[in-house]
Write an enzyme that holds these catalytic residues in place. Structure first.
Site, mmCIF file in Angstrom:
data_model
loop_
_atom_site.group_PDB
_atom_site.id
_atom_site.type_symbol
_atom_site.label_atom_id
_atom_site.label_comp_id
_atom_site.label_asym_id
_atom_site.label_seq_id
_atom_site.Cartn_x
_atom_site.Cartn_y
_atom_site.Cartn_z
ATOM 1 N N VAL A 149 -0.341 4.935 0.140
ATOM 2 C CA VAL A 149 -1.476 5.852 0.207
ATOM 3 C C VAL A 149 -0.984 7.189 0.767
ATOM 4 C CG1 VAL A 149 -3.715 6.260 1.312
ATOM 5 C CG2 VAL A 149 -3.108 3.956 0.527
ATOM 6 N N PHE A 199 0.846 -1.200 0.000
ATOM 7 C CA PHE A 199 0.000 0.000 0.000
ATOM 8 C C PHE A 199 0.875 1.240 0.000
ATOM 9 C CE2 PHE A 199 -4.336 -1.536 0.919
ATOM 10 C CZ PHE A 199 -4.044 -2.886 0.995
ATOM 11 N N HIS A 226 9.387 -10.064 15.073
ATOM 12 C CA HIS A 226 9.695 -8.635 15.140
ATOM 13 C C HIS A 226 11.116 -8.438 15.660
ATOM 14 C CE1 HIS A 226 9.375 -4.405 15.994
ATOM 15 N NE2 HIS A 226 8.120 -4.364 15.562
ATOM 16 N N TYR A 276 2.965 8.434 1.570
ATOM 17 C CA TYR A 276 3.842 7.260 1.571
ATOM 18 C C TYR A 276 4.280 6.886 0.149
ATOM 19 C CZ TYR A 276 3.228 6.081 6.526
ATOM 20 O OH TYR A 276 3.263 6.089 7.901
ATOM 21 N N GLU A 318 -1.542 -4.814 13.731
ATOM 22 C CA GLU A 318 -0.514 -5.727 14.251
ATOM 23 C C GLU A 318 -0.999 -6.479 15.500
ATOM 24 O OE1 GLU A 318 3.904 -5.198 13.861
ATOM 25 O OE2 GLU A 318 3.585 -4.408 15.881
ATOM 26 N N ASP A 351 4.594 -3.898 4.257
ATOM 27 C CA ASP A 351 4.615 -2.446 4.437
ATOM 28 C C ASP A 351 5.481 -1.865 3.332
ATOM 29 O OD1 ASP A 351 3.205 -2.474 6.805
ATOM 30 O OD2 ASP A 351 4.749 -1.420 7.969
ATOM 31 N N VAL A 352 5.233 -0.616 2.985
ATOM 32 C CA VAL A 352 6.024 -0.007 1.917
ATOM 33 C C VAL A 352 7.306 0.648 2.446
ATOM 34 C CG1 VAL A 352 4.950 2.316 1.920
ATOM 35 C CG2 VAL A 352 5.773 1.313 -0.224
ATOM 36 N N ASP A 353 7.353 0.941 3.748
ATOM 37 C CA ASP A 353 8.488 1.706 4.270
ATOM 38 C C ASP A 353 9.662 0.794 4.603
ATOM 39 O OD1 ASP A 353 7.031 0.562 6.324
ATOM 40 O OD2 ASP A 353 7.411 2.189 7.745
HETATM 41 N N1 UDP Z 1 0.262 3.365 4.847
HETATM 42 C C1 UDP Z 1 0.098 4.240 3.766
HETATM 43 N N2 UDP Z 1 -0.282 5.510 4.008
HETATM 44 C C2 UDP Z 1 -0.518 5.989 5.269
HETATM 45 C C3 UDP Z 1 -0.335 5.109 6.354
HETATM 46 C C4 UDP Z 1 0.061 3.806 6.111
HETATM 47 O O1 UDP Z 1 0.305 3.852 2.620
HETATM 48 O O2 UDP Z 1 -0.867 7.167 5.404
HETATM 49 C C5 UDP Z 1 0.620 1.953 4.579
HETATM 50 C C6 UDP Z 1 2.078 1.801 4.152
HETATM 51 O O3 UDP Z 1 2.198 0.701 3.302
HETATM 52 C C7 UDP Z 1 2.761 1.575 5.481
HETATM 53 C C8 UDP Z 1 1.745 0.681 6.190
HETATM 54 O O4 UDP Z 1 0.467 1.198 5.772
HETATM 55 O O5 UDP Z 1 4.031 0.973 5.328
HETATM 56 C C9 UDP Z 1 1.817 0.672 7.713
HETATM 57 O O6 UDP Z 1 2.012 1.954 8.238
HETATM 58 P P1 UDP Z 1 3.420 2.379 8.871
HETATM 59 O O7 UDP Z 1 4.501 1.832 8.021
HETATM 60 O O8 UDP Z 1 3.406 3.864 9.076
HETATM 61 O O9 UDP Z 1 3.353 1.628 10.267
HETATM 62 P P2 UDP Z 1 4.595 1.177 11.178
HETATM 63 O O10 UDP Z 1 5.579 0.449 10.328
HETATM 64 O O11 UDP Z 1 5.187 2.404 11.759
HETATM 65 O O12 UDP Z 1 3.971 0.292 12.206
HETATM 66 MN MN MN Z 2 5.978 0.268 8.338
#
Ligand code: UDP
Ligand code: MN
Length: 334
Positions: free
Chosen positions: A106, A104, A217, A109, A285, A195-197
């Protein structure tokens, strides 16, 4: 009174006997028992035998004696050194195993993370296998064009943008369920949800495929269970007072049927919480952890499959296959 050196000798003898008994009974996993006297998860598989991983290849659970390589319900935990990548790849190429990757991007991101994520996936994710990327975004026109490897395709699916980042994250469970029903189940046997990050930096290959696959984790795998951040609110569907591991929702996967069961159950839990006006501590999660406690994964990925450089170096992490990208919450989240 007994001389001191005799008492010492006696204590050492008892210690060695106990250690010997533990090692012969439980094999290398007994090391965990001694590590801070954490209650041990005993591997039920016979000592020294290689594990035939479904139809895929052999896993040598005893190739790594410094880490836990098997859960108490007999699922392997995959670490570098336990498998021969070429054997896994050969078997899956022969079967032409098809893998879906969902991600995702969105809101902000997309610009911040998507391109490096996809480019690195082309280099390291299931190389040599047919892969379809399913990219979910609120802004399809902005998806960068990318030259993909042979047999690899990308589909863009538009999603509505939720107002709260927590909802963007949680509603992935619903969107993935719908995508499996709509497209994925015709096209792929396996689905991996990311996740995309994050960015691939090493092989993330067919050894990771399994019926139901979860990731340890990186912040919690070496910590006693009392530190796991499960949801402790009895009003939430994600409530749990005990568990096996703390799983990371940034990566999960498996055969599409199993992934669909998971995403559907998590979505139902999330919606029930909304009706009851509660939200689980770590959102999707927390629900994922609850589900995986009740429905044990058949394969567990070590944190080599999603490491954070924030933790720095640890001797047991021999490769970095996927790394957390820099978090930019203030700039990216609403
Ligand atoms: N995400 C997105 N836009 C947003 C929030 C979340 O695309 O505004 C998607 C994205 O793929 C992201 C995932 O949801 O990697 C989970 O959110 P995030 O990575 O911020 O969570 P964390 O890794 O900090 O738990
Ligand atoms: Mn993430």
């Amino acid at each position: 009174m007994r001389p001191l050196h005799r008492t010492k000798g006696f204590v050492i003898l008892i210690f060695c006997t106990v250690l010997g008994l533990l090692m012969t009974t439980y094999g290398p996993n007994s090391i965990r028992f001694l590590e801070g006297l954490i209650p041990m998860d005993v591997c039920p598989l016979p000592y020294g035998r290689k594990l035939w991983d479904g139809t895929d290849g052999f896993l040598d659970l005893w190739a790594r004696t410094d880490v836990q390589t098997c859960t108490y319900w007999g699922a392997p935990i995959i670490w570098e050194g336990m498998f021969d990548p070429s054997v896994f790849d050969q078997l899956h190429k022969e079967k032409s195993t098809r893998v879906a990757l969902t991600v995702f991007a969105v809101g902000r991101y997309l610009d911040a993370y998507l391109l490096p994520f996809l480019m690195s996936a082309e280099q390291y994710f299931m190389v040599g296998l047919p892969v379809t990327y399913y990219v979910f975004t609120d802004y399809p026109e902005k998806i960068p064009s990318l030259k993909l490897g042979q047999g690899r395709t990308l589909e863009v699916i538009q999603v509505a943008r939720e107002n709260r980042w927590q909802d963007v994250s949680m509603m992935r469970m619903k969107t993935i369920t719908d995508a499996i029903d709509g497209h994925i189940h015709h096209q792929c046997e396996y689905v991996f949800c990311f996740d995309v990050d994050q960015i691939f930096t090493g092989r993330f290959g067919s050894e990771a495929l399994g019926d139901s696959v979860a990731l340890l984790h990186s912040f919690y795998y070496h910590r006693p269970k009392m530190f796991y951040t499960y949801d402790h609110n009895p009003k939430s569907e994600a409530y749990m007072d005990k568990g096996d591991f703390y799983y990371h929702a940034a990566v999960f996967g498996g055969r599409w049927q199993k992934v669909r069961n998971l995403t559907e159950a998590c979505y139902q839990g999330i919606m029930k919480d909304k009706e009851n006006e509660v939200e689980a501590l770590w959102h999707d999660e927390s629900h994922l952890n609850k589900y995986l406690f009740l429905h044990k994964p058949t394969k567990v990925l070590s944190p080599e499959y999603c490491w954070s450089m924030f933790i720095g170096h640890r001797n047991d992490i021999r490769v970095h296959r996927l790394l957390w990208a820099q978090k930019q919450y203030n700039a990216l989240r609403n």
